[in-house]
Design a protein around this motif. Structure first.
Motif, PDB file in Angstrom:
ATOM      1  N   UNK A  69      24.287 -16.520 -34.245  1.00  0.00           N
ATOM      2  CA  UNK A  69      24.703 -16.944 -35.582  1.00  0.00           C
ATOM      3  C   UNK A  69      25.095 -18.418 -35.576  1.00  0.00           C
ATOM      4  N   UNK A  70      25.876 -18.832 -34.602  1.00  0.00           N
ATOM      5  CA  UNK A  70      26.288 -20.239 -34.536  1.00  0.00           C
ATOM      6  C   UNK A  70      25.068 -21.136 -34.331  1.00  0.00           C
ATOM      7  N   UNK A  71      24.175 -20.727 -33.447  1.00  0.00           N
ATOM      8  CA  UNK A  71      22.948 -21.496 -33.230  1.00  0.00           C
ATOM      9  C   UNK A  71      22.134 -21.590 -34.515  1.00  0.00           C
ATOM     10  N   UNK A  72      22.028 -20.491 -35.233  1.00  0.00           N
ATOM     11  CA  UNK A  72      21.239 -20.470 -36.474  1.00  0.00           C
ATOM     12  C   UNK A  72      21.822 -21.407 -37.515  1.00  0.00           C
ATOM     13  N   UNK A  73      23.131 -21.472 -37.616  1.00  0.00           N
ATOM     14  CA  UNK A  73      23.667 -22.348 -38.656  1.00  0.00           C
ATOM     15  C   UNK A  73      23.521 -23.814 -38.272  1.00  0.00           C
ATOM     16  N   UNK A  74      23.581 -24.161 -36.981  1.00  0.00           N
ATOM     17  CA  UNK A  74      23.302 -25.544 -36.582  1.00  0.00           C
ATOM     18  C   UNK A  74      21.821 -25.867 -36.787  1.00  0.00           C
ATOM     19  N   UNK A  75      20.959 -24.899 -36.528  1.00  0.00           N
ATOM     20  CA  UNK A  75      19.536 -25.099 -36.772  1.00  0.00           C
ATOM     21  C   UNK A  75      19.276 -25.296 -38.263  1.00  0.00           C
ATOM     22  N   UNK A  76      19.949 -24.527 -39.100  1.00  0.00           N
ATOM     23  CA  UNK A  76      19.790 -24.677 -40.550  1.00  0.00           C
ATOM     24  C   UNK A  76      20.278 -26.046 -41.011  1.00  0.00           C
ATOM     25  N   UNK A  77      21.425 -26.488 -40.502  1.00  0.00           N
ATOM     26  CA  UNK A  77      21.924 -27.828 -40.855  1.00  0.00           C
ATOM     27  C   UNK A  77      20.915 -28.900 -40.453  1.00  0.00           C
ATOM     28  N   UNK A  78      20.376 -28.790 -39.240  1.00  0.00           N
ATOM     29  CA  UNK A  78      19.397 -29.772 -38.778  1.00  0.00           C
ATOM     30  C   UNK A  78      18.156 -29.750 -39.658  1.00  0.00           C
ATOM     31  N   UNK A  79      17.696 -28.559 -40.021  1.00  0.00           N
ATOM     32  CA  UNK A  79      16.506 -28.437 -40.872  1.00  0.00           C
ATOM     33  C   UNK A  79      16.729 -29.067 -42.236  1.00  0.00           C
ATOM     34  N   UNK A  80      17.915 -28.892 -42.795  1.00  0.00           N
ATOM     35  CA  UNK A  80      18.222 -29.502 -44.095  1.00  0.00           C
ATOM     36  C   UNK A  80      18.198 -31.021 -43.980  1.00  0.00           C
ATOM     37  N   UNK A  81      18.820 -31.569 -42.957  1.00  0.00           N
ATOM     38  CA  UNK A  81      18.810 -33.021 -42.784  1.00  0.00           C
ATOM     39  C   UNK A  81      17.396 -33.548 -42.584  1.00  0.00           C
ATOM     40  N   UNK A  82      16.601 -32.863 -41.776  1.00  0.00           N
ATOM     41  CA  UNK A  82      15.223 -33.290 -41.555  1.00  0.00           C
ATOM     42  C   UNK A  82      14.405 -33.223 -42.842  1.00  0.00           C
ATOM     43  N   UNK A  83      14.572 -32.157 -43.592  1.00  0.00           N
ATOM     44  CA  UNK A  83      13.825 -31.991 -44.839  1.00  0.00           C
ATOM     45  C   UNK A  83      14.184 -33.071 -45.853  1.00  0.00           C
ATOM     46  N   UNK A  84      15.469 -33.300 -46.034  1.00  0.00           N
ATOM     47  CA  UNK A  84      15.911 -34.309 -46.999  1.00  0.00           C
ATOM     48  C   UNK A  84      15.491 -35.702 -46.545  1.00  0.00           C
ATOM     49  N   UNK A  85      15.649 -35.992 -45.263  1.00  0.00           N
ATOM     50  CA  UNK A  85      15.267 -37.310 -44.753  1.00  0.00           C
ATOM     51  C   UNK A  85      13.779 -37.557 -44.936  1.00  0.00           C
ATOM     52  N   UNK A  86      12.970 -36.575 -44.571  1.00  0.00           N
ATOM     53  CA  UNK A  86      11.522 -36.754 -44.669  1.00  0.00           C
ATOM     54  C   UNK A  86      11.022 -36.791 -46.112  1.00  0.00           C
TER      55      UNK A  86
END
Length: 124
Positions: free
Chosen positions: A78-95
């Motif tokens: 669960x903790x890994x998934x939420x850090x992965x989700x945060x990273x995905x959001x930053x990557x998506x918004x940045x790109x």
């Protein structure tokens, strides 16, 4: 001791500190000084502090789990998934932004993604 979770927890704790200090200066102060209407401004301010709390609690959890003989796999994932989700959001918004070098304009993913990866490795 689980070295993977300890490293992930250390990076997560550093991320929390960076978020609270540098992010406060570069994001929260300009936000609060902006002409944005009061309700969205205060909502974003609350969300900022919610993320701070989330980062702090999850970093403490990772550090504690690193010293647990048999950490609960579901919690670690669960903790890994939420850090992965945060990273995905930053990557998506940045790109999606029309900026030069967008991945360096919003570099938070560079700290979030390793926490996710190390935490997942630490489940093994």
């Amino acid at each position: 001791m689980n070295g993977w979770l300890l490293t992930a927890g250390g990076i997560a704790a550093a991320t929390t500190l960076i978020h609270a200090t540098a992010g406060g200066r570069s994001v929260v102060r300009p936000l609060l000084g902006s002409e944005l209407a009061a309700e969205p401004k205060r909502t974003l301010h609350v969300v900022w502090h919610m993320v701070t709390a989330d980062l702090l609690i999850s970093s403490i959890a990772l550090l504690a789990l690193a010293f647990t003989a048999a950490p609960g796999k579901a919690l670690v994932v669960f903790i890994a998934a939420h850090y992965l989700a945060y990273a995905a959001v930053f990557l998506t918004v940045a790109l999606a932004a029309d900026w030069p070098r967008p991945l360096l304009q919003l570099p938070q993913w560079m700290l979030l993604l390793p926490v996710a990866g190390l935490t997942l490795i630490g489940t093994g």
